[in-house]
Design an enzyme around this catalytic site. Structure first.
Site, PDB file in Angstrom:
ATOM      1  N   GLU A   1     121.551  86.915   0.551  1.00  0.00           N
ATOM      2  CA  GLU A   1     122.654  87.614   1.213  1.00  0.00           C
ATOM      3  C   GLU A   1     123.197  86.824   2.404  1.00  0.00           C
ATOM      4  O   GLU A   1     124.403  86.839   2.673  1.00  0.00           O
ATOM      5  CB  GLU A   1     122.205  89.010   1.664  1.00  0.00           C
TER       6      GLU A   1
ATOM      7  N   HIS B   1     118.461 101.605  -1.583  1.00  0.00           N
ATOM      8  CA  HIS B   1     119.589 101.805  -2.493  1.00  0.00           C
ATOM      9  C   HIS B   1     120.330 103.091  -2.144  1.00  0.00           C
ATOM     10  O   HIS B   1     121.211 103.512  -2.882  1.00  0.00           O
ATOM     11  CB  HIS B   1     119.117 101.907  -3.946  1.00  0.00           C
TER      12      HIS B   1
END
Lengths: 385, 326
Positions: free
Chosen positions: B60, B129
């Protein structure tokens, strides 16, 4: 089922051309005209003399904390000199000499380290990023620039600077990994100056070299004597030519030494020996290059005086800069100033006006309060009593 | 284009902007051949190729960090972070660099890029999530923080985000990806970044929400109308930063009451900023303390308990009724 060795695609070399005594390996000497050699030396000298002057300016409280480059002049000038103005230079925070080569005015660097953001603004056509303080975080930017250059099919190479400490950071590994996978024209220029503040290289990595880390990402790594400007130049030129030819990234480890402090707030006597420093002073990049140029009868008289005069003129311009206008802090946060920042700017403007009114009404001779000295800063500020 | 869900609407925004502007490119994990795990980038790799729709290595920080370099060169990268819970591995790039390049370079450079990421709960997913982390981004000067609430606003705001000269963090409420369809016009539509939208007019209480919570606020407004004869005004923020303080204050000057709903934990969250902003802009109109209905101040509770943690219509309704009865 055999168990066979897997060869990395690339081996690893160490390159040295001009040793600490100024002895030259003529077979490896890069073919450089005399005026280029002299230009390289002058740039290294300017970096050194400015560094020394900046330490004094900091001790006097005229600029703030900054990271000196003393000892790393060859690594910086030898590498940056191979770039074209259209190539990109991505500095970390210790690239004063390289930035001077790229055309950053001395007074602008002084402004930067005097805490003024305007000093960090590259010129309108200067393909340099401003300095980056968080370690290794600029390396993905360099890879992105190189990707963009390749995407636009432009003949542009990116050179990114960092130190030995940076090779422990995740961003170093992510950047090298992306660069390898994307096969982009970037040169990773590591100045291994042996110390990340107080942590020595042997506590930073268990790798035998930093250059070998490139092999894990599928592109060449090379170790050079980073105090030998000719070796750095030759290796950098080769890496930049590879990148330009579409042959992807290279990692160069310049083995060098930070002769001074990490920053002006650091005291290296706490963690390293005088003997070690003395040993590296013997390998000083300026001394050996001066010997080399003397042997070639290229050295001009009065070079130091010229360089010092140039610095003195720049310091004068820096000191004559108008005071920082606090209201400009709202200017470059967004492309257009949103309403809440407009309101905050108006609030500050009002306060500044009131303060000015109070100052005008104050009795004459009231002194400006002296700022507290920073760590490592003697109490000799021009405002101090 | 007809009726699209949010995934299809976002896909349309990307497709049309990439057709219009060769500088727009996409990078992230699985965004290429796979079309993204939620299929937001489906078909774009086939159409534009791997140089513009980049299946990047799994990292990321480098996804955001290389996008910074691309943006400084003049491209307009759109990064996809697969789930907002993973964005923290690139958060330092967002905070240290994306948000500051304009300031650091005093206007010489700016980061025209978008970081898209699905956020929020309600879909019975794993830890990392399901969280709502908008407050981290909304707090950082130099960033814009956008959260659409339906397919049409998502499409129009994403187009605006790509064209915006400032970096935009674009949160996609994953609970809404397939929840509803909306008419989305064929021609490219934009929506200005900044202004909030009055989703429902009312005079008695203001319900402030964004993202997936807008639907909850809308449901509560209907119940209040049907059961209590109360007209709630619903404000859909759409942009968290910069916050549309004027629309909030104007609404509360009219209604005198406010309930703020978000699914992020309460303390130091968006609700605190919204409530303060209302007090600064409409204090003398307030008839009751401003209430916040949010997730509790606990880390991810697991899918088995997330319904108890997320604000629902019953909790918002109770808060609204208490506010009205104050």
């Amino acid at each position: 089922m055999p168990r066979t060795p897997v060869e990395p695609r690339f081996g690893l070399e160490y390159l040295s051309i001009l040793d600490a005594d100024g002895t030259l390996d003529a077979a490896l000497e890069p073919d450089l005209p005399p005026d280029t050699l002299l230009k390289l030396y002058r740039a290294m000298l300017l970096g050194r003399r400015l560094d020394e002057r900046m330490v004094r300016l900091q001790r006097q409280g005229r600029i703030g904390t900054f990271p000196p480059i003393k000892g790393q002049e060859a690594a910086q000038i030898g590498s940056v000199a191979v770039l074209r103005p259209t190539d990109w230079m991505v500095p970390s925070f210790r690239e004063t000499a390289a930035m001077l080569w790229r055309g950053w005015p001395i007074e602008q660097l002084l402004l930067l380290f005097a805490g003024r953001l305007e000093g960090g603004r590259p010129g309108p056509h200067q393909q340099d990023l401003p300095i980056t303080i968080p370690v290794a975080t600029q390396l993905p930017h360099a890879v992105g620039l190189a990707y963009a250059a390749q995407y636009r099919e432009e003949d542009v190479v990116v050179m990114a600077y960092f130190g030995d400490g940076a090779t422990s950071e995740g961003d170093f590994h992510e950047a090298l990994n992306f660069a390898g996978v994307w096969h982009v024209p970037v040169v990773f220029m590591c100045q291994n100056n042996q110390w990340a503040i107080s942590v020595p290289l042997k506590k930073q990595t268990h790798s035998r070299t930093l250059a070998q880390k490139a092999l894990a990402y599928g592109f060449p790594g090379l170790q050079v004597d980073g105090n030998d400007v000719l070796a750095v130049y030759a290796a950098s030129r080769e890496a930049v030519e590879r990148a330009r030819a579409g042959d992807g990234p290279t990692l160069i480890e310049c083995v060098t030494y930070r002769l001074g402090v990490h920053t002006t707030a650091d005291d290296p006597s706490r963690y390293r020996s005088e003997g070690e420093v003395k040993e590296w002073e013997r390998k000083d990049p300026l001394t050996r290059f001066r010997v080399h140029l003397q042997r070639k009868h290229l050295l001009e008289d009065g070079l130091e005086q010229q360089v010092d005069a140039e610095i003195a003129r720049a310091v004068e311009r820096f000191e004559a800069a108008p005071p920082a206008d606090p209201l400009t802090m709202f200017d470059h946060v967004y492309g257009e100033r949103p309403p809440h920042l407009e309101a905050q700017r108006a609030e500050l403007a009002r306060r500044l006006e009131e303060a000015e009114g109070r100052a005008a009404a104050a009795p004459p001779g009231e002194a400006e309060p002296s700022p507290p000295p920073m760590r490592g800063q003697r109490n000799t500020s021009r405002w101090a009593g | 284009m007809g009726r699209l869900n949010m995934v299809q609407a976002l896909n349309l925004a990307l497709l049309q902007e990439m057709e219009r502007d060769g500088d727009v490119l996409i990078l992230g994990e699985d965004v290429g051949v796979d079309g993204g795990v939620f299929r937001v980038t489906e078909g774009l790799h086939t159409k534009f190729g791997g140089k513009r729709v980049i299946d990047s290595p799994l990292a990321e920080s480098a996804i955001v960090g290389t996008a910074v370099g691309m943006a400084l060169y003049g491209l307009k990268p759109v990064c996809e972070i697969q789930f907002s819970g993973f964005a923290f591995q690139g958060f330092h790039q967002i905070e240290n660099h994306v948000a500051r390049y304009r300031m650091r370079s005093q206007g010489r450079f700016h980061c025209q890029l978008v970081v898209r990421m699905p956020y929020g709960g309600g879909v019975r997913a794993l830890e990392h999530h399901s969280e709502s982390e908008e407050q981290f981004y909304a707090h950082i000067p130099g960033l814009k923080m956008v959260i659409p609430s339906g397919p049409r606003s998502a499409r129009a705001l994403l187009v605006s985000a790509i064209r915006d000269p400032d970096p935009v963090i674009f949160f996609e409420p994953k609970a809404l990806y397939h929840a509803a369809k909306e008419d989305v016009p064929d021609e490219i539509e934009t929506l200005p970044i900044g202004p909030a939208r009055v989703a429902r007019e009312g005079r008695d209480v203001t319900l402030v929400a964004y993202g997936a919570m807008l639907a909850v606020a809308g449901e509560v407004a209907r119940v209040l109308h049907d059961e209590d004869g109360v007209e709630a005004e619903v404000v859909d923020l759409l942009t968290l930063a910069p916050l549309d303080r004027e629309t909030l204050a104007a609404s509360v000057r009219k209604t005198g009451r406010a309930v703020v709903v978000h699914e992020a934990p309460r303390s130091f969250g968006a609700g605190a900023e919204i409530a303060t902003s209302i007090m600064e802009g409409a204090f003398l109109s307030l008839q009751a303390p401003i209430r916040r209905v949010t997730a509790y101040d606990v880390p991810f509770v697991g899918s088995a308990r997330e319904r108890a943690n997320l604000p629902d219509a019953a909790r918002v309704l109770d808060a609204a009724r208490e506010t009205l009865a104050f």
